[in-house]
Design a protein around this motif. Structure first.
Motif, PDB file in Angstrom:
ATOM      1  N   PHE A 132       2.505   9.278  -1.653  1.00 25.48           N
ATOM      2  CA  PHE A 132       1.557   9.483  -2.753  1.00 25.48           C
ATOM      3  C   PHE A 132       2.080   8.884  -4.052  1.00 25.48           C
ATOM      4  CE2 PHE A 132      -1.101  13.350  -1.176  1.00 25.48           C
ATOM      5  CZ  PHE A 132      -1.446  12.633  -0.038  1.00 25.48           C
ATOM      6  N   THR A 133       3.386   8.996  -4.280  1.00 29.19           N
ATOM      7  CA  THR A 133       3.964   8.406  -5.485  1.00 29.19           C
ATOM      8  C   THR A 133       3.911   6.883  -5.415  1.00 29.19           C
ATOM      9  OG1 THR A 133       5.411  10.314  -5.736  1.00 29.19           O
ATOM     10  CG2 THR A 133       6.018   8.333  -6.946  1.00 29.19           C
ATOM     11  N   LEU A 134       4.181   6.320  -4.261  1.00 33.63           N
ATOM     12  CA  LEU A 134       4.072   4.872  -4.096  1.00 33.63           C
ATOM     13  C   LEU A 134       2.637   4.407  -4.331  1.00 33.63           C
ATOM     14  CD1 LEU A 134       5.415   2.194  -3.336  1.00 33.63           C
ATOM     15  CD2 LEU A 134       4.840   2.716  -0.950  1.00 33.63           C
ATOM     16  N   PHE A 135       1.667   5.176  -3.827  1.00 39.35           N
ATOM     17  CA  PHE A 135       0.264   4.837  -4.068  1.00 39.35           C
ATOM     18  C   PHE A 135      -0.046   4.884  -5.559  1.00 39.35           C
ATOM     19  CE2 PHE A 135      -4.247   5.886  -4.431  1.00 39.35           C
ATOM     20  CZ  PHE A 135      -4.797   4.834  -3.704  1.00 39.35           C
ATOM     21  N   PHE A 136       0.474   5.885  -6.249  1.00 36.34           N
ATOM     22  CA  PHE A 136       0.259   5.971  -7.692  1.00 36.34           C
ATOM     23  C   PHE A 136       0.880   4.781  -8.423  1.00 36.34           C
ATOM     24  CE2 PHE A 136       2.045   7.071 -11.829  1.00 36.34           C
ATOM     25  CZ  PHE A 136       0.878   7.329 -12.529  1.00 36.34           C
ATOM     26  N   LEU A 137       2.097   4.408  -8.031  1.00 38.67           N
ATOM     27  CA  LEU A 137       2.795   3.319  -8.711  1.00 38.67           C
ATOM     28  C   LEU A 137       2.103   1.966  -8.508  1.00 38.67           C
ATOM     29  CD1 LEU A 137       6.515   4.277  -8.090  1.00 38.67           C
ATOM     30  CD2 LEU A 137       5.260   4.361 -10.241  1.00 38.67           C
ATOM     31  N   ILE A 138       1.301   1.825  -7.479  1.00 38.23           N
ATOM     32  CA  ILE A 138       0.538   0.598  -7.285  1.00 38.23           C
ATOM     33  C   ILE A 138      -0.866   0.734  -7.871  1.00 38.23           C
ATOM     34  CG2 ILE A 138      -0.471  -0.949  -5.554  1.00 38.23           C
ATOM     35  CD1 ILE A 138       2.542  -1.253  -5.885  1.00 38.23           C
ATOM     36  N   ALA A 139      -1.509   1.874  -7.650  1.00 34.67           N
ATOM     37  CA  ALA A 139      -2.913   2.033  -8.040  1.00 34.67           C
ATOM     38  C   ALA A 139      -3.106   2.154  -9.544  1.00 34.67           C
ATOM     39  CB  ALA A 139      -3.509   3.258  -7.349  1.00 34.67           C
ATOM     40  N   ALA A 140      -2.252   2.877 -10.238  1.00 36.16           N
ATOM     41  CA  ALA A 140      -2.456   3.097 -11.678  1.00 36.16           C
ATOM     42  C   ALA A 140      -2.385   1.796 -12.480  1.00 36.16           C
ATOM     43  CB  ALA A 140      -1.465   4.130 -12.203  1.00 36.16           C
ATOM     44  N   LEU A 162     -12.996 -10.690  -5.906  1.00 33.21           N
ATOM     45  CA  LEU A 162     -11.790 -11.016  -5.152  1.00 33.21           C
ATOM     46  C   LEU A 162     -10.664 -11.488  -6.074  1.00 33.21           C
ATOM     47  CD1 LEU A 162     -10.418 -11.239  -2.426  1.00 33.21           C
ATOM     48  CD2 LEU A 162     -11.296 -13.565  -2.242  1.00 33.21           C
ATOM     49  N   GLY A 163     -10.985 -12.308  -7.043  1.00 33.25           N
ATOM     50  CA  GLY A 163      -9.983 -12.757  -8.007  1.00 33.25           C
ATOM     51  C   GLY A 163      -9.440 -11.603  -8.830  1.00 33.25           C
ATOM     52  N   ARG A 164     -10.314 -10.687  -9.171  1.00 28.87           N
ATOM     53  CA  ARG A 164      -9.903  -9.503  -9.929  1.00 28.87           C
ATOM     54  C   ARG A 164      -8.958  -8.633  -9.113  1.00 28.87           C
ATOM     55  NH1 ARG A 164     -14.507  -5.628 -12.514  1.00 28.87           N
ATOM     56  NH2 ARG A 164     -13.144  -4.097 -13.437  1.00 28.87           N
ATOM     57  N   LEU A 165      -9.265  -8.491  -7.816  1.00 30.10           N
ATOM     58  CA  LEU A 165      -8.408  -7.699  -6.934  1.00 30.10           C
ATOM     59  C   LEU A 165      -7.016  -8.312  -6.811  1.00 30.10           C
ATOM     60  CD1 LEU A 165      -8.194  -5.380  -4.786  1.00 30.10           C
ATOM     61  CD2 LEU A 165      -8.848  -7.112  -3.126  1.00 30.10           C
ATOM     62  N   VAL A 166      -6.968  -9.617  -6.594  1.00 29.10           N
ATOM     63  CA  VAL A 166      -5.684 -10.302  -6.434  1.00 29.10           C
ATOM     64  C   VAL A 166      -4.881 -10.258  -7.738  1.00 29.10           C
ATOM     65  CG1 VAL A 166      -4.619 -12.552  -6.016  1.00 29.10           C
ATOM     66  CG2 VAL A 166      -6.487 -11.767  -4.566  1.00 29.10           C
ATOM     67  N   ALA A 167      -5.557 -10.526  -8.863  1.00 28.47           N
ATOM     68  CA  ALA A 167      -4.858 -10.528 -10.152  1.00 28.47           C
ATOM     69  C   ALA A 167      -4.365  -9.132 -10.523  1.00 28.47           C
ATOM     70  CB  ALA A 167      -5.782 -11.061 -11.245  1.00 28.47           C
ATOM     71  N   SER A 168      -5.153  -8.113 -10.245  1.00 31.76           N
ATOM     72  CA  SER A 168      -4.718  -6.759 -10.590  1.00 31.76           C
ATOM     73  C   SER A 168      -3.577  -6.287  -9.692  1.00 31.76           C
ATOM     74  CB  SER A 168      -5.890  -5.782 -10.524  1.00 31.76           C
ATOM     75  OG  SER A 168      -6.395  -5.691  -9.209  1.00 31.76           O
ATOM     76  N   ALA A 169      -3.595  -6.665  -8.418  1.00 26.40           N
ATOM     77  CA  ALA A 169      -2.478  -6.304  -7.527  1.00 26.40           C
ATOM     78  C   ALA A 169      -1.201  -7.008  -7.961  1.00 26.40           C
ATOM     79  CB  ALA A 169      -2.826  -6.651  -6.084  1.00 26.40           C
ATOM     80  N   ALA A 170      -1.320  -8.292  -8.304  1.00 18.93           N
ATOM     81  CA  ALA A 170      -0.141  -9.020  -8.780  1.00 18.93           C
ATOM     82  C   ALA A 170       0.363  -8.454 -10.099  1.00 18.93           C
ATOM     83  CB  ALA A 170      -0.481 -10.501  -8.939  1.00 18.93           C
ATOM     84  N   GLY A 171      -0.552  -8.084 -10.976  1.00 16.57           N
ATOM     85  CA  GLY A 171      -0.155  -7.476 -12.245  1.00 16.57           C
ATOM     86  C   GLY A 171       0.537  -6.137 -12.045  1.00 16.57           C
ATOM     87  N   ALA A 172       0.065  -5.354 -11.084  1.00 16.78           N
ATOM     88  CA  ALA A 172       0.692  -4.063 -10.799  1.00 16.78           C
ATOM     89  C   ALA A 172       2.113  -4.237 -10.280  1.00 16.78           C
ATOM     90  CB  ALA A 172      -0.148  -3.289  -9.787  1.00 16.78           C
ATOM     91  N   VAL A 173       2.290  -5.165  -9.367  1.00 19.84           N
ATOM     92  CA  VAL A 173       3.636  -5.422  -8.830  1.00 19.84           C
ATOM     93  C   VAL A 173       4.555  -5.933  -9.934  1.00 19.84           C
ATOM     94  CG1 VAL A 173       4.956  -6.866  -7.234  1.00 19.84           C
ATOM     95  CG2 VAL A 173       2.854  -5.763  -6.472  1.00 19.84           C
ATOM     96  N   ALA A 182      -2.672  -1.234 -11.302  1.00 17.80           N
ATOM     97  CA  ALA A 182      -3.684  -2.155 -10.783  1.00 17.80           C
ATOM     98  C   ALA A 182      -5.057  -1.844 -11.380  1.00 17.80           C
ATOM     99  CB  ALA A 182      -3.741  -2.086  -9.263  1.00 17.80           C
ATOM    100  N   CYS A 183      -5.396  -0.580 -11.484  1.00 14.69           N
ATOM    101  CA  CYS A 183      -6.684  -0.206 -12.092  1.00 14.69           C
ATOM    102  C   CYS A 183      -6.698  -0.535 -13.579  1.00 14.69           C
ATOM    103  CB  CYS A 183      -6.958   1.277 -11.880  1.00 14.69           C
ATOM    104  SG  CYS A 183      -7.331   1.689 -10.170  1.00 14.69           S
ATOM    105  N   ALA A 184      -5.573  -0.341 -14.238  1.00 19.89           N
ATOM    106  CA  ALA A 184      -5.507  -0.643 -15.664  1.00 19.89           C
ATOM    107  C   ALA A 184      -5.650  -2.139 -15.921  1.00 19.89           C
ATOM    108  CB  ALA A 184      -4.191  -0.131 -16.245  1.00 19.89           C
ATOM    109  N   VAL A 185      -5.014  -2.955 -15.099  1.00 19.93           N
ATOM    110  CA  VAL A 185      -5.134  -4.410 -15.252  1.00 19.93           C
ATOM    111  C   VAL A 185      -6.541  -4.860 -14.866  1.00 19.93           C
ATOM    112  CG1 VAL A 185      -4.323  -6.623 -14.354  1.00 19.93           C
ATOM    113  CG2 VAL A 185      -2.674  -4.848 -14.951  1.00 19.93           C
ATOM    114  N   ALA A 186      -7.096  -4.288 -13.803  1.00 23.33           N
ATOM    115  CA  ALA A 186      -8.442  -4.667 -13.365  1.00 23.33           C
ATOM    116  C   ALA A 186      -9.492  -4.320 -14.408  1.00 23.33           C
ATOM    117  CB  ALA A 186      -8.771  -3.979 -12.043  1.00 23.33           C
ATOM    118  N   ALA A 187      -9.279  -3.262 -15.159  1.00 23.67           N
ATOM    119  CA  ALA A 187     -10.240  -2.891 -16.203  1.00 23.67           C
ATOM    120  C   ALA A 187     -10.301  -3.952 -17.289  1.00 23.67           C
ATOM    121  CB  ALA A 187      -9.857  -1.540 -16.805  1.00 23.67           C
ATOM    122  N   GLY A 188      -9.216  -4.629 -17.524  1.00 22.03           N
ATOM    123  CA  GLY A 188      -9.197  -5.674 -18.540  1.00 22.03           C
ATOM    124  C   GLY A 188      -9.690  -7.024 -18.047  1.00 22.03           C
ATOM    125  N   LEU A 189      -9.934  -7.148 -16.753  1.00 14.85           N
ATOM    126  CA  LEU A 189     -10.354  -8.426 -16.172  1.00 14.85           C
ATOM    127  C   LEU A 189     -11.799  -8.375 -15.699  1.00 14.85           C
ATOM    128  CD1 LEU A 189      -7.183  -9.154 -14.019  1.00 14.85           C
ATOM    129  CD2 LEU A 189      -7.744 -10.068 -16.265  1.00 14.85           C
TER     130      LEU A 189
END
Length: 135
Positions: free
Chosen positions: A46-54, A69-80, A56-63
């Protein structure tokens, strides 16, 4: 004969808010388990999910202007990238802890959400900074 389209079915579009709520609940439980230092077999996933999801959602909100699909990839990369930046900074300053990392990601993600909200509110057509056209 029925035409084949790219529209998602009604069942998929109706279940998206439920899935978003479940993801929010899982990530919130992960953050609470990590910050409260509670022992549970669900703490790590659950903590790992939080560390990726939080972040990623914050970056996706700005995009909002990108395609999904581009938003998903960019937000996942931004989260990592954000997680790696926080971990590297904490390790370099010798203050690494799981609770500190979760707190830092929570703070940065909340700030990114707030910046997005402020930006959307300022740039909204008809808002206080919008120019009025005269004929």
């Amino acid at each position: 004969m029925q035409a084949i389209g790219n529209k998602p079915s009604a069942a998929v579009t109706d279940s998206l808010p439920v899935l978003a709520g479940a993801a929010l609940a899982v990530s919130a439980v992960g953050a609470v388990l990590a910050l409260a230092d509670l022992t549970s077999p669900l703490r790590a996933p659950f903590t790992l999910f939080f560390l990726i999801a939080a972040p990623a959602c914050a970056v996706a909100a700005g995009l909002r202007g990108l395609e999904p699909l581009g938003r998903l990839v960019a937000s996942a990369a931004g989260a990592v990238a954000l997680n790696l930046l926080v971990a590297q900074t904490m390790l370099a300053t010798h203050i690494w802890s799981v609770r500190g990392g979760v707190a830092a990601i929570t703070t940065i993600s909340a700030l990114l959400f707030l910046l997005t909200l402020v930006r959307v509110r300022v740039r909204r057509p008809g808002g206080p900074t919008a120019r009025r056209r005269t004929s």
